[in-house]
Design a protein around this motif. Sequence first.
Motif, PDB file in Angstrom:
ATOM      1  N   THR A 109      -3.240  23.227   4.716  1.00 57.54           N
ATOM      2  CA  THR A 109      -2.764  23.018   3.351  1.00 57.54           C
ATOM      3  C   THR A 109      -2.609  21.526   3.106  1.00 57.54           C
ATOM      4  N   PHE A 110      -2.754  21.132   1.851  1.00 56.89           N
ATOM      5  CA  PHE A 110      -2.598  19.739   1.452  1.00 56.89           C
ATOM      6  C   PHE A 110      -1.588  19.663   0.320  1.00 56.89           C
ATOM      7  N   ARG A 111      -0.820  18.593   0.312  1.00 61.76           N
ATOM      8  CA  ARG A 111       0.132  18.331  -0.774  1.00 61.76           C
ATOM      9  C   ARG A 111      -0.247  17.011  -1.436  1.00 61.76           C
ATOM     10  N   PRO A 112      -0.137  16.962  -2.778  1.00 59.34           N
ATOM     11  CA  PRO A 112      -0.414  15.699  -3.460  1.00 59.34           C
ATOM     12  C   PRO A 112       0.583  14.621  -3.036  1.00 59.34           C
ATOM     13  N   VAL A 113       0.128  13.377  -3.056  1.00 60.51           N
ATOM     14  CA  VAL A 113       0.987  12.241  -2.724  1.00 60.51           C
ATOM     15  C   VAL A 113       1.407  11.591  -4.043  1.00 60.51           C
ATOM     16  N   PRO A 114       2.657  11.796  -4.461  1.00 58.76           N
ATOM     17  CA  PRO A 114       3.113  11.237  -5.741  1.00 58.76           C
ATOM     18  C   PRO A 114       3.042   9.712  -5.738  1.00 58.76           C
ATOM     19  N   LYS A 136      -1.280   3.888   9.868  1.00 59.62           N
ATOM     20  CA  LYS A 136      -2.069   2.893   9.139  1.00 59.62           C
ATOM     21  C   LYS A 136      -3.131   3.620   8.323  1.00 59.62           C
ATOM     22  N   LEU A 137      -3.140   3.340   7.014  1.00 60.70           N
ATOM     23  CA  LEU A 137      -4.138   3.902   6.113  1.00 60.70           C
ATOM     24  C   LEU A 137      -4.957   2.786   5.494  1.00 60.70           C
ATOM     25  N   VAL A 138      -6.232   3.070   5.253  1.00 64.09           N
ATOM     26  CA  VAL A 138      -7.120   2.166   4.539  1.00 64.09           C
ATOM     27  C   VAL A 138      -7.822   3.008   3.489  1.00 64.09           C
ATOM     28  N   ALA A 139      -7.938   2.475   2.278  1.00 67.59           N
ATOM     29  CA  ALA A 139      -8.572   3.222   1.198  1.00 67.59           C
ATOM     30  C   ALA A 139      -9.436   2.300   0.352  1.00 67.59           C
ATOM     31  N   LEU A 140     -10.382   2.910  -0.341  1.00 67.65           N
ATOM     32  CA  LEU A 140     -11.220   2.200  -1.298  1.00 67.65           C
ATOM     33  C   LEU A 140     -11.013   2.814  -2.670  1.00 67.65           C
ATOM     34  N   THR A 141     -10.841   1.973  -3.666  1.00 66.96           N
ATOM     35  CA  THR A 141     -10.759   2.462  -5.041  1.00 66.96           C
ATOM     36  C   THR A 141     -12.171   2.520  -5.618  1.00 66.96           C
ATOM     37  N   ALA A 142     -12.339   3.189  -6.735  1.00 70.60           N
ATOM     38  CA  ALA A 142     -13.659   3.357  -7.346  1.00 70.60           C
ATOM     39  C   ALA A 142     -14.293   2.016  -7.725  1.00 70.60           C
ATOM     40  N   ASP A 143     -13.476   0.993  -7.987  1.00 71.21           N
ATOM     41  CA  ASP A 143     -14.032  -0.313  -8.344  1.00 71.21           C
ATOM     42  C   ASP A 143     -14.189  -1.240  -7.134  1.00 71.21           C
ATOM     43  N   GLY A 144     -14.029  -0.699  -5.909  1.00 69.77           N
ATOM     44  CA  GLY A 144     -14.308  -1.467  -4.696  1.00 69.77           C
ATOM     45  C   GLY A 144     -13.145  -2.198  -4.070  1.00 69.77           C
ATOM     46  N   LYS A 145     -11.926  -2.017  -4.578  1.00 75.36           N
ATOM     47  CA  LYS A 145     -10.772  -2.658  -3.937  1.00 75.36           C
ATOM     48  C   LYS A 145     -10.484  -1.977  -2.608  1.00 75.36           C
ATOM     49  N   THR A 169       0.873   2.635   4.681  1.00 72.32           N
ATOM     50  CA  THR A 169       1.374   3.357   5.854  1.00 72.32           C
ATOM     51  C   THR A 169       1.705   4.810   5.552  1.00 72.32           C
ATOM     52  N   ASP A 170       2.187   5.077   4.334  1.00 80.45           N
ATOM     53  CA  ASP A 170       2.643   6.437   4.032  1.00 80.45           C
ATOM     54  C   ASP A 170       1.947   7.062   2.829  1.00 80.45           C
ATOM     55  N   GLY A 171       1.014   6.345   2.210  1.00 76.25           N
ATOM     56  CA  GLY A 171       0.289   6.866   1.063  1.00 76.25           C
ATOM     57  C   GLY A 171       0.937   6.585  -0.270  1.00 76.25           C
ATOM     58  N   THR A 172       2.174   6.091  -0.280  1.00 75.30           N
ATOM     59  CA  THR A 172       2.853   5.837  -1.549  1.00 75.30           C
ATOM     60  C   THR A 172       2.893   4.366  -1.928  1.00 75.30           C
ATOM     61  N   SER A 173       2.853   3.480  -0.952  1.00 77.15           N
ATOM     62  CA  SER A 173       2.826   2.046  -1.265  1.00 77.15           C
ATOM     63  C   SER A 173       1.598   1.430  -0.600  1.00 77.15           C
ATOM     64  N   TRP A 174       0.907   0.572  -1.351  1.00 74.91           N
ATOM     65  CA  TRP A 174      -0.365   0.020  -0.911  1.00 74.91           C
ATOM     66  C   TRP A 174      -0.400  -1.478  -1.173  1.00 74.91           C
ATOM     67  N   THR A 175      -1.184  -2.180  -0.354  1.00 78.96           N
ATOM     68  CA  THR A 175      -1.404  -3.609  -0.521  1.00 78.96           C
ATOM     69  C   THR A 175      -2.904  -3.839  -0.619  1.00 78.96           C
ATOM     70  N   GLU A 176      -3.326  -4.622  -1.600  1.00 82.71           N
ATOM     71  CA  GLU A 176      -4.750  -4.937  -1.710  1.00 82.71           C
ATOM     72  C   GLU A 176      -5.120  -5.942  -0.626  1.00 82.71           C
ATOM     73  N   ARG A 177      -6.163  -5.620   0.141  1.00 84.37           N
ATOM     74  CA  ARG A 177      -6.602  -6.463   1.258  1.00 84.37           C
ATOM     75  C   ARG A 177      -7.870  -7.232   0.953  1.00 84.37           C
ATOM     76  N   GLY A 178      -8.672  -6.708   0.059  1.00 79.73           N
ATOM     77  CA  GLY A 178      -9.956  -7.347  -0.232  1.00 79.73           C
ATOM     78  C   GLY A 178     -10.734  -6.501  -1.211  1.00 79.73           C
ATOM     79  N   ARG A 179     -12.046  -6.767  -1.224  1.00 84.99           N
ATOM     80  CA  ARG A 179     -12.910  -6.079  -2.164  1.00 84.99           C
ATOM     81  C   ARG A 179     -14.302  -5.984  -1.556  1.00 84.99           C
ATOM     82  N   LEU A 180     -14.981  -4.864  -1.808  1.00 88.19           N
ATOM     83  CA  LEU A 180     -16.376  -4.750  -1.377  1.00 88.19           C
ATOM     84  C   LEU A 180     -17.198  -5.814  -2.100  1.00 88.19           C
TER      85      LEU A 180
END
Length: 129
Positions: free
Chosen positions: A18-23, A38-47, A52-63
């Motif tokens: 099962t999966f729960r949404p991350v508010p 540790k989590l790493v993600a890409l946004t649709a615009d390449g950020k 660490t927990d899915g609720t707070s994020w820091t921009e590290r760079g861009r594709l």
Amino acid sequence: MWATTPDGLAHSTNGGSTFRPVPGAPAVAAVEQPAPGKLVALTADGKVLSGTDGTSWTERGRLPQGAQPAVLTAAGPTHLLAADTDDAVHESKDGGRTWTTVHRTVHTNTGPLTSPKPVSRSPIGLIPR
């Protein structure tokens, strides 16, 4: 286990049953967990985002300019590979701060398709006529 869905980022604590949404999570196109906590993600615009927990994020760079992400793979905590919608592959060795394009598909138009030379069978294989 983390997943991107049409409704946003989701998290599973039971191996994906099962999966729960991350508010409050940003809309992400791809997410990876290269190491515990540790989590790493890409946004649709390449950020490139880290968290660490899915609720707070820091921009590290861009594709690289214009790249629209399709897939993200973490080969290690700071070694990332991303494929984009143009079939190019980008690599970061510093957690997403900088990227190098390591593969770009070259699409060429070589003209109309032609039939191959006819072949005839022989006892030892195929021989072009």
